[in-house]
Design a protein around this motif. Structure first.
Motif, short mmCIF file in Angstrom:
data_model
loop_
_atom_site.label_atom_id
_atom_site.label_comp_id
_atom_site.label_asym_id
_atom_site.label_seq_id
_atom_site.Cartn_x
_atom_site.Cartn_y
_atom_site.Cartn_z
N TYR A 60 0.93 -1.50 0.03
CA TYR A 60 0.48 -0.03 0.01
C TYR A 60 0.64 1.41 0.41
CZ TYR A 60 -3.86 3.32 0.85
OH TYR A 60 -4.41 4.51 1.24
N SER A 61 2.19 0.94 0.57
CA SER A 61 3.13 2.37 0.58
C SER A 61 3.34 2.65 -0.76
CB SER A 61 4.15 2.08 1.95
OG SER A 61 4.58 3.20 2.16
N LEU A 62 4.04 1.72 -1.28
CA LEU A 62 4.23 1.34 -2.37
C LEU A 62 3.24 2.04 -3.77
CD1 LEU A 62 6.65 0.85 -5.12
CD2 LEU A 62 5.01 -1.27 -5.18
N TYR A 63 1.83 1.35 -3.30
CA TYR A 63 0.91 2.80 -4.34
C TYR A 63 0.81 4.04 -4.07
CZ TYR A 63 -3.46 4.56 -4.75
OH TYR A 63 -5.10 4.94 -5.22
N LEU A 64 0.80 4.37 -2.76
CA LEU A 64 1.35 5.66 -2.15
C LEU A 64 2.53 6.20 -3.57
CD1 LEU A 64 -0.12 5.77 1.49
CD2 LEU A 64 -1.12 6.53 -0.52
N THR A 111 16.92 6.78 -5.76
CA THR A 111 17.86 6.05 -5.19
C THR A 111 16.65 5.21 -3.94
OG1 THR A 111 20.10 7.50 -4.42
CG2 THR A 111 20.00 5.48 -3.35
N HIS A 112 15.63 6.49 -2.84
CA HIS A 112 14.99 5.89 -2.51
C HIS A 112 14.29 5.09 -3.03
CE1 HIS A 112 11.92 6.87 0.85
NE2 HIS A 112 10.76 6.58 -0.58
N ILE A 113 13.59 4.56 -4.51
CA ILE A 113 12.52 4.38 -5.10
C ILE A 113 13.13 2.72 -5.59
CG2 ILE A 113 11.78 4.46 -7.05
CD1 ILE A 113 10.65 7.15 -7.28
N ALA A 114 14.33 3.48 -5.77
CA ALA A 114 14.94 1.59 -5.83
C ALA A 114 15.25 0.48 -4.79
CB ALA A 114 16.54 2.05 -6.41
N ASN A 142 13.41 0.55 -1.95
CA ASN A 142 12.21 -0.28 -2.19
C ASN A 142 11.70 -0.60 -2.47
OD1 ASN A 142 12.25 1.65 0.87
ND2 ASN A 142 10.79 3.62 -0.13
N VAL A 143 11.44 -0.46 -3.85
CA VAL A 143 11.48 -1.66 -4.71
C VAL A 143 12.34 -2.42 -4.69
CG1 VAL A 143 11.43 -2.13 -7.48
CG2 VAL A 143 10.16 -0.20 -7.14
N ALA A 144 13.97 -2.45 -4.08
CA ALA A 144 14.25 -4.14 -4.03
C ALA A 144 14.14 -4.83 -2.92
CB ALA A 144 15.58 -3.42 -3.56
N LEU A 145 13.60 -3.64 -1.97
CA LEU A 145 12.89 -4.61 -0.68
C LEU A 145 11.76 -4.94 -0.32
CD1 LEU A 145 13.19 -4.23 2.57
CD2 LEU A 145 12.08 -1.49 2.79
N LEU A 146 10.82 -4.37 -1.30
CA LEU A 146 9.62 -4.84 -1.40
C LEU A 146 10.35 -6.60 -2.32
CD1 LEU A 146 6.42 -4.69 -1.00
CD2 LEU A 146 6.63 -3.64 -3.12
N GLY A 147 10.74 -6.45 -2.72
CA GLY A 147 11.20 -7.80 -3.56
C GLY A 147 11.43 -8.97 -2.44
N LEU A 148 12.47 -8.15 -1.85
CA LEU A 148 13.09 -9.12 -1.16
C LEU A 148 11.62 -9.70 0.09
CD1 LEU A 148 16.83 -7.35 -0.73
CD2 LEU A 148 16.31 -9.71 -1.30
N PHE A 149 10.96 -8.94 0.48
CA PHE A 149 10.09 -8.59 1.54
C PHE A 149 9.38 -10.14 1.02
CE2 PHE A 149 8.28 -5.74 4.96
CZ PHE A 149 7.75 -6.84 5.49
N GLY A 150 8.42 -10.14 -0.39
CA GLY A 150 8.11 -11.45 -1.34
C GLY A 150 8.54 -12.68 -1.29
N TRP A 151 9.62 -12.47 -1.40
CA TRP A 151 10.77 -13.49 -0.73
C TRP A 151 10.99 -14.41 0.75
CZ3 TRP A 151 16.13 -14.85 1.60
CH2 TRP A 151 15.55 -16.01 1.37
N GLN A 152 11.22 -13.39 1.35
CA GLN A 152 10.90 -13.47 2.73
C GLN A 152 10.04 -13.65 3.61
OE1 GLN A 152 14.09 -13.79 4.09
NE2 GLN A 152 13.92 -12.28 5.69
N ALA A 153 8.52 -14.04 2.43
CA ALA A 153 7.77 -14.48 2.91
C ALA A 153 7.54 -16.03 2.62
CB ALA A 153 6.31 -13.98 2.31
N VAL A 154 8.26 -16.19 1.36
CA VAL A 154 7.81 -17.70 1.10
C VAL A 154 9.21 -18.76 2.41
CG1 VAL A 154 8.39 -19.24 -1.04
CG2 VAL A 154 7.07 -16.90 -1.59
N THR A 155 9.88 -17.82 1.99
CA THR A 155 10.82 -19.15 3.38
C THR A 155 10.27 -18.50 4.70
OG1 THR A 155 12.29 -16.60 3.56
CG2 THR A 155 12.86 -18.20 2.03
N GLY A 156 9.70 -17.76 5.12
CA GLY A 156 8.79 -17.63 6.50
C GLY A 156 8.61 -18.16 6.60
N MET A 157 7.20 -18.41 5.71
CA MET A 157 6.47 -19.63 5.55
C MET A 157 6.97 -21.01 6.09
SD MET A 157 4.05 -18.31 6.06
CE MET A 157 2.55 -19.60 7.03
N ASP A 158 7.84 -21.11 4.71
CA ASP A 158 8.95 -22.82 5.32
C ASP A 158 9.39 -23.03 6.74
OD1 ASP A 158 8.20 -23.20 2.53
OD2 ASP A 158 10.63 -22.32 1.64
#
Length: 157
Positions: free
Chosen positions: A30-34, A127-130, A132-148
């Protein structure tokens, strides 16, 4: 000093970190959308559209949400590490932990760029945008590994 923590607290505390992080992943999207709406407001040519976008105050909401994300992400990272240590007597140094620590650094750096962005520094903005986009990608990956990890915890219960 050894504090006795009841087993039920030890068991259920393991799920606080994953629940918080899934909520924060949603908040980050949602923050990315904003953030994109702020960019759109800044770059739109039509003055009437721009006035309508300005009235929605995306900038303030993005800034406030980013502050909440920063605070809870750092707290969630430290809390997840603390619960892991309390329950296992050690941290499991692996990709999930290392990427999580890296994400914590990324969000701190991203937040540190805000004063420069407020002064109109476009390099800081890009730089802020880049970051945060990287952060969001890593966050998605973390969600998958976290569920494992959650599945392994549940299988040991």
């Amino acid at each position: 000093m050894d504090i006795a923590i009841p087993d039920t607290v030890k068991t259920w505390s393991q799920f606080g970190h994953p629940v918080l992080m899934w909520i924060l992943l949603g908040v980050a999207v949602y923050s990315l959308y904003l953030g994109f709406q702020i960019r759109r407001t800044r770059t739109v040519e039509d003055k009437d559209v721009r006035k309508d976008l300005i009235k929605k105050d995306f900038r303030t909401r993005h800034y406030q949400l980013g502050s909440i994300l920063l605070a809870f992400m750092i707290t969630g990272t430290v809390g997840g590490m603390a619960v892991t240590y309390i329950n296992n007597g050690k941290l499991f140094v692996g990709p999930h932990l290392l990427v999580g620590l890296g994400m914590t650094a990324l969000i701190a750096i991203s937040a540190a760029l805000v004063p420069f962005m407020q002064k109109g520094n476009d390099a800081a903005r890009v730089t802020h945008i880049a970051l945060n986009v990287a952060l969001l990608g890593l966050f998605g990956w973390q969600a998958v590994t976290g569920m494992d990890i959650v599945q392994r915890i549940i299988s040991k219960m």
